[in-house]
Every structure is written in C-alpha cells, then in structure tokens.
Design an enzyme around this catalytic site. Structure first.
Site, short mmCIF file in Angstrom:
data_model
loop_
_atom_site.label_atom_id
_atom_site.label_comp_id
_atom_site.label_asym_id
_atom_site.label_seq_id
_atom_site.Cartn_x
_atom_site.Cartn_y
_atom_site.Cartn_z
N GLU A 66 4.78 -0.06 -5.32
CA GLU A 66 5.67 0.62 -6.27
C GLU A 66 6.93 -0.20 -6.56
O GLU A 66 7.41 -0.22 -7.69
CB GLU A 66 6.07 2.00 -5.74
CG GLU A 66 4.95 3.03 -5.81
CD GLU A 66 4.03 3.03 -4.59
OE1 GLU A 66 4.19 2.14 -3.73
OE2 GLU A 66 3.15 3.91 -4.51
N HIS A 72 4.92 15.19 0.29
CA HIS A 72 4.18 15.29 -0.98
C HIS A 72 4.53 16.55 -1.75
O HIS A 72 3.74 17.00 -2.58
CB HIS A 72 2.66 15.32 -0.72
CG HIS A 72 2.05 14.01 -0.37
ND1 HIS A 72 2.19 13.43 0.86
CD2 HIS A 72 1.28 13.15 -1.09
CE1 HIS A 72 1.52 12.28 0.89
NE2 HIS A 72 0.96 12.09 -0.27
#
Ligand code: TPP
Ligand code: TPP
Ligand code: MG
Ligand code: MG
Lengths: 336, 331, 331, 336
Positions: free
Chosen positions: A62, A131
């Site tokens: 990322e 998450h």
C-alpha cells in the site's frame, strides 16, 4: 419511465467507468480490483471494460502503490487507488499524510495531486478490531485531503464523479453496509435510484435527508440510515428529528449545520468512528462556537466509546450506535 | 568507453556549480547564527543538509536526463535539482523563504518542487521512491521514452518504501532508475549498523533487477553506470538499481558535531574529492588548464552570487498567504 | 536424514488435527448463512480464512518448537496455533466469540492470542513480522535459546514490514525464522503479478540470510528445512528464511467465488494433499494401516467435537465487557 | 540547599537512566539515540552508561523497530522506542495504531504491551511541513494509547518514569522548544528545578500552572509557556487567566477542566496541532456537554488553521499560536 435502481457498489463502479471513458488519464489500482472486481464491488466490471493497463491489480504494497498514485498524479494522470479496508491505512499513512495531502501546499500551489483514494469502512459483522473501523476523523484532521462519505447510491455516484474531476486529493469512504452486497447484512436503502448519465454533487453541501424541528441529528454514512430509522420511530412518539447527512467532512457545510441547530435548538451527533478527538467533538465545538445561545440543552453524541471494535456479536453491538440507542438518546435530549 | 572532452567538462562544471552553491549556502546559513547557533535564526532557518562531496552522483546521473524526465530526491536535494538544470535564482529564493522562490516560500530547502523539471523532493526518508514508480508508471501508460530517477541514501534502502517500490517497478517493468547514494552514514548510524549486506547492489537480486555498485567519487564511473541504466529504461527494458559510494563532506546537517566519525575518516575521503579527481584527470589529459578551471569557478561563483542577490532582494510572502494552496479548489 | 516413525506419525496426526478442525469450522461457519450467505449471521460471523491444504507447513515447522518459542501468525492462523499446541476448546470458543475463549471473545478468528504459547496473530498483512523480530530481540537480550518464528504468506513478502524485519533480524543476528507460505495467491492476485522473483528464497541475498524454497506439500521437506533453520537460530547463528510452496484448498476465505483460478488448478493441487502424501508414504513403509489412520481421524474428530461442544455451551461475554481491557491501568 | 536545575532533555534522559538502573527489562531503541545521544538529547549519555545492548541505534526502519518494540514488550521487556520526529509516524502507523494500541484489548486483557514511544513535536524554527507537526490529537483519538505531553523539566521527568512503569503503551511527546537545547530557539522555562531522586506524576492529572478567574486557557506543551506569557500580559490589563496544562490527553482530567470553567465561565483552547477534528474540538465538546450552562461566552480556540506548516518565517509565524494572538483572543473572549 421507472427509475433505474442500483446498489451503491454498482453506482460507484458506474461512476468510475463513465469517467474512465471520458478521460483517459483516469485509471484504477489496488488489491483485487481486477478479476475479483474489488472485495466490496466498487470496481466490478471495470477490468472487462478497460483491460489490465487501466485496472491494475497490485501487490500488497500500500505504501508503494498509493505513493505511486501520488507520483502518477503529479505527472498528470488521475489515479484512483483503492485501500481495501481503511483499517490498513497505517502501512501507507506517510504517503497519504505527508505527500498526497501536502505536496500541493509545499510546492506553493505549483504541483497538483489529482487523485482519489477510496476505501471501505465500518463494522457490524464481526470483523473485529482491524477490519471494522471508520477513521474518517483522522483524515479530516489532516490538512490537504478532501473527505467524502456517501450514504446512498445516488450520492455515491455523484460524489465519485466529483471526486475524480476534482484537482485535489480526495479520500472517498464507502461503508460496507451501504454497498448493497449480497453477502453483507441487508440494508434496503443500499439500493436506490441512480440516473444513468453522469452527474456531480458538489463537495461541502450537506444533505438534509429528513426535515425535523425538535432536534438535529448530524451524521454520515451507515449512521444516516440508522438515524433515519430512529427518526421514524421518534416521529411515532411525536418527536421530530432532522437528519443531516454531512456527505463531506472536508469541506464541511457549517452553514447547514448551524441553521438547523438554530431551528431545532438541540443536537445529537451520531458517529461510527471513535468518540474522542474526532468528528463528534469537532461538530459540537463548531456549534458551541457559532450557535451557543441557540442551544436549549447540552449537545449529545453517540459514537464508539473509545475502545477497539470487539469481535463477539454482543460486544460489537454494545459499542456501535444502534437505532435503539439513537432513539433513546434523542428522547433524553428532547426531555432536557 | 572514453568520454569526450565536452562531456567531461560539462560534468566538471556541474560539480563545481553544485559545490559552489552548497558552500555559499553554508556561509549564508550561519549568518545570524553566530556566536550562538540558533537554528531558527538568520536568513536561512531550519535544518540544512548539504550535498558537498557527493557531486559526482548528481552530475553523473543527471547528465543523461532531459528536463521532462521525472526525478525524486530527498532531504539533501540541492545537488540533484541543480544537476537537473534548475534556475538557481528561484531555488535560492526558496531557500530564503521568499515569494519569488520555487514554492513561494512554502516548501523550503527540503521541499523543493519544480514541475517544469518534473522534480520533487521531501523530508521523509524513502518518501520519494514510490513517487518515481508512479511517474514511471505514467510514462509507460503514455508510451513515452522518458525515465524516472529516484535518488536516496543508503539509509533509505532499509525502509519499507524501498522494497515495495523496487518490487513494483520490477513487476511492472517500468522505466525507472533507483540511485542509492551510499555516503556511509544515516546521520550518525553507519551502514554497517543499518544494512545487512555490504552493497545494496546485492539487493537487486530480490527484484530480478540489474544492480551495480560504483565509485561515487568517480563521476565517470557514475556517468557510465547511469547511462546504461537510463538507456535500458528508455528502451522499455525495465528498472535498474545503482549504488554509488560517496561521502558527506559537511556532516549530516549543518551543526552536526560529528563526534561519531572515526578519526581521520573524513580527511581520507576528502583526498578523493570528486571535483579534484576529475580536475586532475582533465589536466593530465591536457583538457583543462588551471586558468580554465579558475574561469569555470568564477563563472559559477558569479551565478551563485546572482542567485543570492535575487533571493535577498526578493520580498517575503504576505503572512496570510499561509492560508492559500491547501487546495486547488477551495470548496 | 530419515525421520523416525514416531516423528512421522506425530506430523501426520497434527496435520489431520488441523484439517479436521478447519473443515468442521467451515461447516459451522455456514450455519445460519444459508440459503442466503450473510457474513454477519450464524454462530461464527465475520471473515473466515481457513488453512486446509497448507497443514504440512505449520506441522513441519512447529514440530521443532517448544511452548515458549514465540510464534507470530496472520489472518489465516488456525493451523499455526493448533500446531503450536493450543487448547482446542479455548480456541474454538474464541472463534465462537464466547467468554471462555482465548481472548474472552474480543479477538476472534483473526486475532488469537495465547500468551502461554507465546502466540499472536492479526489481520494486517505483514503486521506480525516485526513482532517476531522483537520477540527474538528479547530472547537474545536474555541469552535464552528460544527461537521466534514468523509465518506469513507470499503476498506479505511484498510489503515493507517484510524488508525492514528481515534486515533488522540479520544485522542484529537474532534467533528468528521467517516462513513464507507461498500458496500462489494473495486473495485473487497470483504471485506472478505481485512478486518480481519466482522464489522468495532469492530475497535472502538482500539480507545475507540463508534462504531456501521447499515443497510445502511435503511435510518431511518442511520439517527438515525448518529443523535446520531453527537449530541454527538456537545456536545463536542468526535468522533464516524458508519459503514453502503450498496451496489453499478452500480459497482465500469462505465465500471466495474463486473465479480467478485457472481451470483445473485446484484439482491438480488436491492430488498432492499433504495429508494423503504422508499417509501413503507411511502406508508404503508399513508404518500406518488404514485402521490406524481411521483411528487417528476418529480421535481428532472427537477432539474437535469436544471443542465445539465446549464453545457452544459457553456463554457470550456480557455486553459491557466491551469497555474493559483497553488499558491495564485504567487511569 | 539550592534546587538542582536541569533542561527538559536532561530530565528525560535522567528518568530513563534511573529506570534502566532499576529495571533491567528497560531498553531504548531508535535512530541516532546512541553515540549521537538522540537528535533532541532525550537519550544523552545513556550509551556510555548502559552500552549498545541496551541503547540500540536502529536503521531507518520505523515500522520494523517500533513493531519490534511491540514484540519485545509482549515478551516481557519494557522497551522505549524513539520516533525521531512525530511527523514520521506515517511509516510506522500500522504498528502503533493496529498493534501497539490494540493487542491488549484484542487478547482480552491477556497480553500486555508495556512500552513507551517517545517522539519530538512542534515547529517555530522553519523546519516546514514534514518536520514541525504536533499530531497528538491523532493518537488521542486512537483507543489503547496513553498520550503524555509534558511542558516542563519537572513534569517531563515524573511523567517519563510513570510512563516506563505503566503497563500500557504510552506515547510521550516532547516539544523541541521545551528541551532546552543550545541550538534551538531559547525558552527560559526549558530549564527548571528537577529532584534527583526518581518520582512519578500520575496520568490524568492536569496541572493548573497559573490560577485565574476571568477565563480558562486549556493547553499543553510549548503552548503552556506561550499561554503563561500571555497570562502575564493579560494580568497587566486586569484580566486574570487560569492556565491549565493538561499534561495527558489520555487519560484526560475532565474534572479539573470542568471545575475551572465553572469558575471562570470562559474558555480558550490553545493548541499547536491542526485545528479541526483534533484536541481543541474535543475539549470544547466536553465543556459543551458538561458545563454548557456555565459558559458566558462561546468558547474559542487558537490552533494551526488547517494548513500544513509552511517554511518561510512570516508564514509559519502566521499559523502558529503566538503570545500576541493568545492575548488578543483572550481579550476578545472576556469582552464578549
Ligand atoms: C522516515 C524517516 N525517518 C527518519 C528521518 C530522519 N532522518 C532524516 S535524514 C536521515 C538519514 C538519512 O540517511 P540516508 O538515507 O543515508 O541519506 P543521507 O542523509 O546520508 O544523505 C534520517 C534518519 C526521516 N526524515 N524520515
Ligand atoms: C496491509 C494489508 N493489506 C491488505 C490486506 C487484505 N488482505 C487480507 S489477506 C490478503 C492476502 C494475503 O495474501 P498472503 O500474504 O499470500 O496470505 P494468504 O492469504 O495467501 O495466506 C489481503 C490482501 C490486509 N489484511 N492487510
Ligand atoms: Mg547516507
Ligand atoms: Mg498467499
């Protein structure tokens, strides 16, 4: 003619597709956005339409690919990067925070970074601490990033097209619970009317999703839906709640907020992000600064009570704002 | 491959230009900071990382670059930007924090942006490496023959962005060249304490990428290695890694006490001053006389003086200008 | 080096244990999620990443580990934790989100912590690798002969934390072993699209670290490579890298449509089921009869059933418990 | 006996040294903290005293070594990691945010992460956008991190010892302008009395650095000093300002804040962090929630106006809260 109905995910994918057709500088990169279509469907069908050169699956890097989006943007492309879950921001935060957000300023306005960083937010399905977060408050605190948080398919499309056309870096947060995914907990409003032709929704314009007179509920994203459901219940009790969907935190539509508070004299912020030092505090502070005398009761907020999101269902339900808790808090607020 | 006199003289002149600029900036930097060093004082406040000693790397690499080839640099960016061909006046004005500067005073010494030269840099170690990948990606998408170059230190080769960037460039076969300037230290931490291999050239294997270590004091060696890597990239054959071993003649930043240096180390390296090395070589070949060298120096001194005068005469930005340029479109 | 019957049977049994656990979890997972799959429904909600197919890696590595050897794992942690010797009851209860679970229901399937086994894992790709470095550092500081092992996927080998961690372990010569489970995919992205080298063993060179790629379906191969690396680490000779090539028999997570798989690929790999491979080998050697194999399976099924019953009978935590454990000392 | 005077940097280094002597599990790691002594002197002299095994220079691998500190802490060590400038947090944020802060919670309280992450904050010396930030607001928004921000040498020592002994992860922010460094802009209060023997200051106890009756100034770090200077000037005008040094944002001493506001009826937050969605908003929100009726005027805040920190001196001076602006804002507030 019947209105065309789309899920939010399809609305986003359509927005991207239309912009990719219009402007060949637009491309998409991210993990599993190609053949998979994006874990939350925001890029469904794009690979088939535009091929792997413009719809690029990336490694799990990322920092690298969001940084590459920054570099491509400064070279005149208009990348859309997907960070699969906002929770992963920490591995790429330097590129988001110190580069994407600041290059335009540091260059004295000479370099532009026209890119969209889109990402999934939210919990409620037991995906636990890493998450399930929202975190838009962190990015709204960061100068140089526009913060966009749609709640409906219609808004999602218009705000995405606006984001892609915007010359500034935009973070675009879609809640998993509004995407209309077959496998996620159901939300009837995750499917809605979406015009086929491209359209934009300007940033900085909150949307009054329901008018009311007794209290103002300020919120975004999935909590717009919970608040609307709560407002319905409150209406049955004779309490008229105005539900304002802020839609963008940066820029923030202070005017609509203040006007509503001047009308209702009571305010409740509903936020799925952590409570302290975030969105809810800022909104209340603005109201205290600009409409103190109009408040008939202390403002209230419902947010995640400064704990990581727990896994077990009863624990998670306890920390996320629910329709019942919104109703109860609104009741208390009006009673004060 | 023997280089032409013209090329060698250009390299020489560029190195002198950089050195002259850096040494003058150092003098200016201490204005207002004596007798008591106060980092916030003087016409040039803030940290100051100068490039003296490493000129061969910037000069040798950038000699192959066109204005439209993107370059990303670091907290020690002056050499790269000068070698890329910047207008010294606007660069110096930025270092002075003036309105006429490259970034209207908002960037400063560590954050110099020149979009005409496709140049950017920044104060975060490793932060610029992914930008070069992105620039190379843009180039490839458009089918251009431009090349993106990223300069960074041997210290930066241990940060995650290095790994992610090189891997991306390799799998996507991008026109990018990664140049590690191994000046032996990251501030006070020596390479032996930071890097598990002696040469970052050994790290090319992790990405299936051609990689080479060269003598960074020898501008010809740098020029040749860079030429090969850059041509390879222009031909669409993918990225390369170059490590150039060099030395910081002025320490990490101005004011660095350098207690951590082994005795005599810097002196030893100064005997391999890249400018002197090339100057001697040119003189031996009969391609440069002392007078010509002197003339080059004078020309460079004049250029830097002109830049300095421009910077000093320029106005500061209006304080309220601090509020602009956060966004292109304010709402 | 030929392994003893006892060792091979232990490896076999461990692999059966893991497989039995995983396949039962899969069945439980779909409870309440049919006919319409709703990720939030059923006794085990949330994402579910199972380890079936990769058992040889966890079993082969962890066979060398003691309870006090730290292990860090990933979003796909069940196999490692079982091989480390967890109490299946508390593990299953955690997956059910019950008060009796390893983490009292706060962690869940991706966040299983067992301090007695020095085991941790998490949902961030690459996030556990630095923790193993830190654990190894603690071990070295105390002069112990423990070893820290970090498991992660081939996808994780492209994230910055991998690079930083391996470099740190190498320069500090730490007792750490890094195990890459190359199951060919990171969700849908194949290794060829994510990794610039064929084998992560080639990345050992970037850290001067011994590195090897092994057949991850062959538990003996894994066992031997891991034994060497772990013994090396115990002797204080530093870290190693192992890549084990394996396959996910159930896709990335439950519900993965697996559209992206080439036709026939999974079937091909299933023919090299690590349990079947070792079972056949044992049978050929006359070390395992069908009846014995059946008995092992029954024992494992019973263990898992016992764990399930425990989990089902356990209570959920009180909702307000969500507010505790943010801090040890609340103020 | 004359009081012993130390700079803040020396007070911090002494605190660490005393704890390292007391507890062999304590060690320090970071860039240039060994031979160099730490860029801001927080580890000066430690290498000589404790050797390279316990005072470890690291490569530029913040994700790696901060993550390693987490791993060492869960194995029973008590690491102190230095992030040289808080501005670099982005390369390590995942380890800070998703691991250091959450492991205790995710493990259901079974795993402890006793570590200190110390870092330098603040601007005012033209180090520009990537070396001048404060950012404590981001970390205060993150559940699971204690946020400590000393302003004086005395507090710095006591809070550091407390941080090291605390079983939770603590972020400890020292402002470059309070360290008493010879080469930084001078601040006379950066040197002050510090007892030699170890002592602790409990978290969650704000310190009223100056009592007053007309308005409450809430602040931390260098801004405590600016606020005290401002209070002095205000006193000359007959305005009595109470200056509260919060010292820790997590836990936050709400009681002292609310009591002061109930006394003064007016509040000004002075913050060197970005204005929106940060510390200043949270403090005002708390006051609006808990002491609305006591406010005689809308609360005010002075903070960085949501722009990156610019390089040029006049620009930077324009965005950082100054003594003059504090005085002016306080005056306006009292006049309302
Ligand atoms: C991510 C990050 N970590 C730490 C620093 C502080 N810092 C600035 S320069 C530097 C040393 C860099 O060393 P190297 O990459 O070798 O470049 P050099 O200074 O030698 O040119 C450090 C540690 C930073 N700016 N960014
Ligand atoms: C930093 C980060 N990026 C992305 C993800 C989403 N994600 C979860 S698992 C996964 C694939 C991991 O692949 P690999 O490392 O090969 O492990 P495997 O799933 O194959 O076991 C991805 C991309 C994540 N959890 N964390
Ligand atoms: Mg260096
Ligand atoms: Mg994999």
């Amino acid at each position: 003619m019947a209105e065309r109905l789309l899920t939010t995910a399809r609305a986003i994918a359509e927005a991207i597709a239309q912009e990719m057709e219009r402007d060949e500088r637009v491309f998409v990169m991210g993990e599993d956005i190609g053949a998979y279509g994006g874990i939350f469907g925001a890029t469904q069908g794009l690979l088939e339409k535009f091929g792997p050169e413009r719809v690029m699956d990336t490694p799990i890097s990322e920092m690298g690919f969001i940084g590459a989006a920054v570099g491509a943007a400064t070279e005149g492309m208009r990348p859309i990067a997907e960070l699969m879950f906002v929770d992963f921001f920490g591995v790429a935060m330097d590129q988001i925070f110190n580069h994407m957000a600041k290059i335009h300023y540091m260059s004295g306005g000479n370099v532009k970074v026209p890119m969209v960083l889109m990402t999934a937010i939210g919990g409620g399905y037991s995906d636990a601490a890493q998450h399930s977060q929202c975190l838009y408050g962190l990015f709204a605190h960061t100068p140089g990033i526009k913060v966009v948080i749609p709640s409906t398919p219609y808004d999602a499309k218009g705000l995405m097209i606006q984001a892609i056309r915007d010359d500034d870096p935009v973070m675009y947060f879609f809640h998993k619970g509004i995407m209309g995914l077959g496998w996620m907990y159901p939300n009837p409003r995750a499917t809605g009317p979406v015009p086929e032709e491209p359209y934009t929704i300007p940033f900085g314009q909150a949307d009054i999703k329901r008018e009311g007179t007794d209290l103002t509920i300020l919120t975004v994203s999935l909590m717009v839906h919970r608040s609307l459901d709560a407002a319905e219940q409150l209406a049955e009790e004779g309490i008229s709640a105005e539900v304002i969907d802020l839609r963008t935190l940066v820029p923030l539509d202070k005017e609509t907020i203040i006007e509503s508070v001047k009308k209702t004299h009571r305010v409740l912020v509903v936020d799925e992000d952590y409570k302290s030092f975030g969105m809810s505090g800022e909104l209340i502070a603005i109201i205290a600064e600009e409409a103190l005398d109009y408040l008939d009761a202390p403002p209230k907020r419902l947010a995640v009570p400064d704990v990581p999101i727990p896994y077990s269902r009863p624990l998670e339900e306890f920390v996320l704002p629910s329709v019942e808790r919104i109703v109860q808090t609104a009741r208390d607020l009006v009673a004060e | 491959m023997a280089l032409s006199r013209e090329t060698l003289l250009q390299l020489y002149e560029m190195m002198v230009k950089i050195r002259t600029f850096e040494e003058r900036v150092a003098e200016i930097y201490y204005e207002g900071k004596q007798p008591v060093f106060n980092i916030a004082a003087g016409p040039v406040p803030g940290e100051m990382h100068l490039y003296s000693g490493q000129e061969a790397v910037a000069a040798g690499v950038c000699a192959h670059l066109r204005p439209d080839d993107p370059v990303t640099s670091t907290h020690r960016p002056h050499g790269h930007l000068i070698a890329k061909g910047v207008d010294l006046k606007r660069m110096m004005a930025e270092i002075f924090g003036k309105e006429t500067g490259l970034c209207h005073g908002k960037g400063g010494h560590m954050h110099l942006f020149d979009p005409e030269l496709h140049f950017g840099c920044g104060g975060i170690v490793g932060g610029g490496i992914p930008h070069a990948v992105g620039a190379a990606l843009a180039i490839k998408k458009r089918g251009e023959d431009r090349v993106a170059v990223s300069f960074f230190g041997e210290g930066a080769a241990n940060i995650g962005a290095f790994h992610e960037s090189l891997n991306l460039a390799a799998i996507w076969k991008l026109p990018a060249v990664f140049v590690v300037e191994d000046n032996l230290y990251a501030i006070s931490v020596p390479k032996t304490a930071s890097t598990a291999v002696r040469s970052n050239a050994e790290r090319g294997a992790a990405y299936g990428m051609p990689a080479v270590q060269v003598d960074g004091q020898d501008v010809v060696a740098v020029y040749e290695a860079a030429g090969e890597a850059i041509e390879r990239a222009r031909r669409g054959e993918g990225p390369s890694l170059i490590e150039a071993v060099c030395y910081r003649f002025r320490g990490h930043f101005e004011g660095d006490p350098e207690h951590y240096l082994p005795e005599g180390e810097k002196e030893k390296w100064k005997q391999r001053d890249p400018i002197v090395l090339l100057g001697n070589q040119l003189k031996e070949q009969g391609w440069l006389t002392d007078e010509e060298a002197q003339a080059i120096q004078e020309r460079m001194t004049a250029l830097v003086a002109e830049a300095e005068a421009f910077a000093r005469q320029s106005a500061y930005p209006a304080p309220e200008a601090a509020l602009t340029d956060v966004f292109v479109q304010a709402s």
